[in-house]
Write an enzyme that holds these catalytic residues in place. Structure first.
Site, PDB file in Angstrom:
ATOM      1  N   ASP A 181       0.435  -1.157   0.550  1.00  0.00           N
ATOM      2  CA  ASP A 181      -0.057  -0.291  -0.023  1.00  0.00           C
ATOM      3  C   ASP A 181       0.527   1.492  -0.103  1.00  0.00           C
ATOM      4  O   ASP A 181       1.895   1.627  -0.060  1.00  0.00           O
ATOM      5  CB  ASP A 181      -0.898   0.166   1.195  1.00  0.00           C
ATOM      6  N   ASP A 239     -10.846   2.609  -3.071  1.00  0.00           N
ATOM      7  CA  ASP A 239     -11.187   1.363  -2.667  1.00  0.00           C
ATOM      8  C   ASP A 239     -12.366   1.296  -3.397  1.00  0.00           C
ATOM      9  O   ASP A 239     -13.225   1.757  -3.789  1.00  0.00           O
ATOM     10  CB  ASP A 239     -10.887   1.288  -1.385  1.00  0.00           C
TER      11      ASP A 239
END
Ligand code: GLA
Length: 581
Positions: A181, A239
């Site tokens: 990430d 997301d």
């Protein structure tokens, strides 16, 4: 062979487009060849199909622990998901407890009393692969964005601990997958360069000596073409969540990213939300599965398997749809007009020159609608056989076209077998843009070539902002010809001012005249003769000194054929090719 520059006999400016019939005529028959991206070295590891598995994030967010993960692993086996191909169990954010004084990453021992190695061993004992998570910066996403924050992720990011952490994950614990990430990296005043830091982590994995692993870059946007050589997959969007709206947003973001996929390297549309909560309908769930498969995305379940329904299992275990996903030939493309709510997607199966296709008809309107697929639009001869992949039924033989009624927000998914007709038209929005979306320190370099909506363009999409520097080029890298020879090449373009472009065919420059279509929404064409070799050819348009025209498409005519719309040919200082004298 004559020098190519002597073969550019005539430059033509015209505002007429080729007719649809001309667009689908077979002129440059191809032979099968391994697909390779522009400037992409041969992969050192044999390519893997898109990853299939389960991630803990969508169903549990940071509230994970050892027993939850063991239970999900057991359910993956018991419910036949491992057998169906879902082999990875990826542990996402939520297991960290900072670092000790020596910099060793610590694990939350309340949640994971047996440690991460014991858990990986358990997953392996179940026939699963074990997946891990981390951040390229100092802190993980859940330590910044969750409410309340998952404080264990503070200081647990890989930044300045890359080798130490990769040794821990891959050598000491034995994990097989890593998702990296960027929250910690992007929140700091560190000004980290994405390519540098993702490369550093990849090199650290390689330095462990482990070579059978999967590396996922999670930068929430397509981060630049460097990623297509570095990672096995890369996120292209923010997301996902369990809504139809977010699903189609991600679909739209991936529409023109097909040129960056190659076997073993995939655009990651994020996890599946099928069966996660109740906000998505049965039709929407089937649509997500079909679209993620035709676009060759990793298939990562995000559902609590303890509560999964038979209906959800039937969707995610459809082996005929999964087979489309696992075929590495290409990422599917949008065949219908960009932004039209009735969509046709098509993916070639079993090789670039095969006559097999997977097709998804997707209805984005709020009522049932009919969608027609013309076989010529997916480069097939008129007679085909069709199988319905959700009904598991052969529909029989069809000629010319097939029309289906598609429910609102739903799909019809077909497998079609026919005779391949290599295209004569190549849309610019599906060309490789070398500098596309290149990010540095969280900022996209401005004015790089990009594909987007253009009302006057074929397919309602074109490429703008080509040029300005030598690397900001557009390249068609999959132009196949069965026979070597001289072919008329027609460039369809837009530009209201006069612009120049360098046309390179297999690295050789072919002179072109200045481009000027009159205004930004009028298509003009310029045609030149080019020498194409048998097999794969690359056609590049660049301009290091300023903007090139915006490009709609290129068309390749018949070998030794006339230049489209040319009243007569002027030899200039060259020679007319055989057959045109
Ligand atoms: C980011 C990622 C998600 C998930 C969370 C974990 O939001 O994009 O997929 O990994 O972080 O904190």
């Amino acid at each position: 062979m004559q020098n190519i520059t002597t073969l550019c006999l005539c430059f033509l400016l015209s505002c007429s487009l080729l007719s649809p019939a001309q667009q689908t005529t077979t002129q440059c028959n191809g032979s099968s060849s391994h697909y390779q991206q522009a400037d992409q070295p041969a992969p050192s590891r044999s390519p893997k199909p898109p990853l299939m598995g389960l991630s803990t994030w969508n169903a549990y967010r940071a509230h994970i622990n050892d027993s939850i993960i063991r239970a999900q692993a057991d359910a993956m086996v018991a419910k036949g998901l491992v057998e169906a191909g879902y082999k990875y169990l990826n542990i996402d954010d939520g297991f960290f407890a900072g670092r000790d004084a020596a910099g060793r990453m610590l694990i939350n021992s309340t949640k994971f009393p047996y440690g991460m190695k014991a858990l990986a061993d358990y997953l392996h004992s179940k026939g699963l692969k074990a997946g891990m998570y981390g951040d390229a910066g100092p802190n993980t996403c859940a330590s910044i964005w969750e409410n309340p924050p998952e404080t264990g992720g503070r200081g647990a990011g890989f930044y300045n601990h890359e080798q130490q952490d990769m040794n821990l994950y891959f050598k000491e614990w034995g994990y097989d997958y890593l998702k990296v990430d960027y929250c910690g990296a992007s929140q700091q005043a560190l000004k980290l360069d994405e390519e540098t830091h993702y490369t550093r982590i990849k090199n650290a994995i390689d330095a462990t000596g482990v070579d059978d692993y999967v590396y996922n870059v999670c930068r929430w946007t397509f981060p630049g073409t460097w990623v297509t050589r570095l990672a096995d997959s890369w996120r292209i969007s923010p997301d996902i969540n369990a809504t139809y709206g977010r699903m189609v947003e991600i679909l739209d973001m991936n529409t023109f990213l097909a040129p960056y996929m190659s076997p073993g390297h995939y655009n990651d549309m994020d996890m599946l939300e099928i069966g996660n909560g109740t906000t998505m309908t049965y039709e929407e769930n089937k649509a997500q599965m079909s679209l993620w498969c035709v676009l060759s995305s990793p298939l990562v379940l995000g559902t609590d398997l303890n509560r999964i329904t038979q209906q959800t299992l039937d969707i995610i275990k459809n082996h005929e749809v999964i087979a489309v996903n696992q075929d590495m030939t290409e990422q599917g493309r949008l065949i219908s007009d960009f932004r039209h709510p009735l969509q046709v997607w098509s993916k070639k199966l079993n090789g670039k020159q095969s006559g097999e296709r997977a097709v998804v008809l997707f209805n984005r309107t709020s009522a049932a609608a009919t969608i027609t697929l013309n076989f010529a639009d997916i480069d097939l001869a008129p007679a085909v056989n069709i199988r319905d992949l959700w009904a598991h039924r052969d529909l029989g033989e069809f000629t010319g076209s097939y029309t289906a009624t598609v429910p609102s927000h739903g799909v019809v998914m077909l497998r079609i077998s026919g005779q391949n007709i290599p295209p004569s038209v190549y849309e610019a929005e599906y060309a490789y843009l070398h500098n596309y979306n290149h990010l540095v320190n969280c900022v996209v370099i401005p004015n790089q070539a990009r594909a987007g909506y253009h009302a006057a363009a074929s397919g309602k999409a074109a490429v703008s902002y080509i040029g300005g520097n030598k690397d900001n080029y557009l390249e068609f890298n999959d132009i196949y010809c069965k026979e070597e020879g001289i072919y008329p090449l027609t460039i369809s373009y837009f530009c209201e001012n006069t612009r120049t472009a360098i046309l390179k065919v297999n690295e050789e420059t072919v002179p072109t005249a200045p481009f000027h279509s009159g205004n930004a929404s009028t298509v003009a064409i310029q045609s030149v003769y080019v020498h194409l070799k048998a097999g794969n050819n690359r056609i590049r348009i660049e301009n290091p000194a300023g903007y090139a025209p915006d490009i709609d498409k290129i068309s390749i005519g018949k070998k030794d054929g006339p230049l489209p719309g040319t009243p007569h040919l002027e030899a200039g200082n060259g020679q007319l090719p055989e057959g045109l004298r």
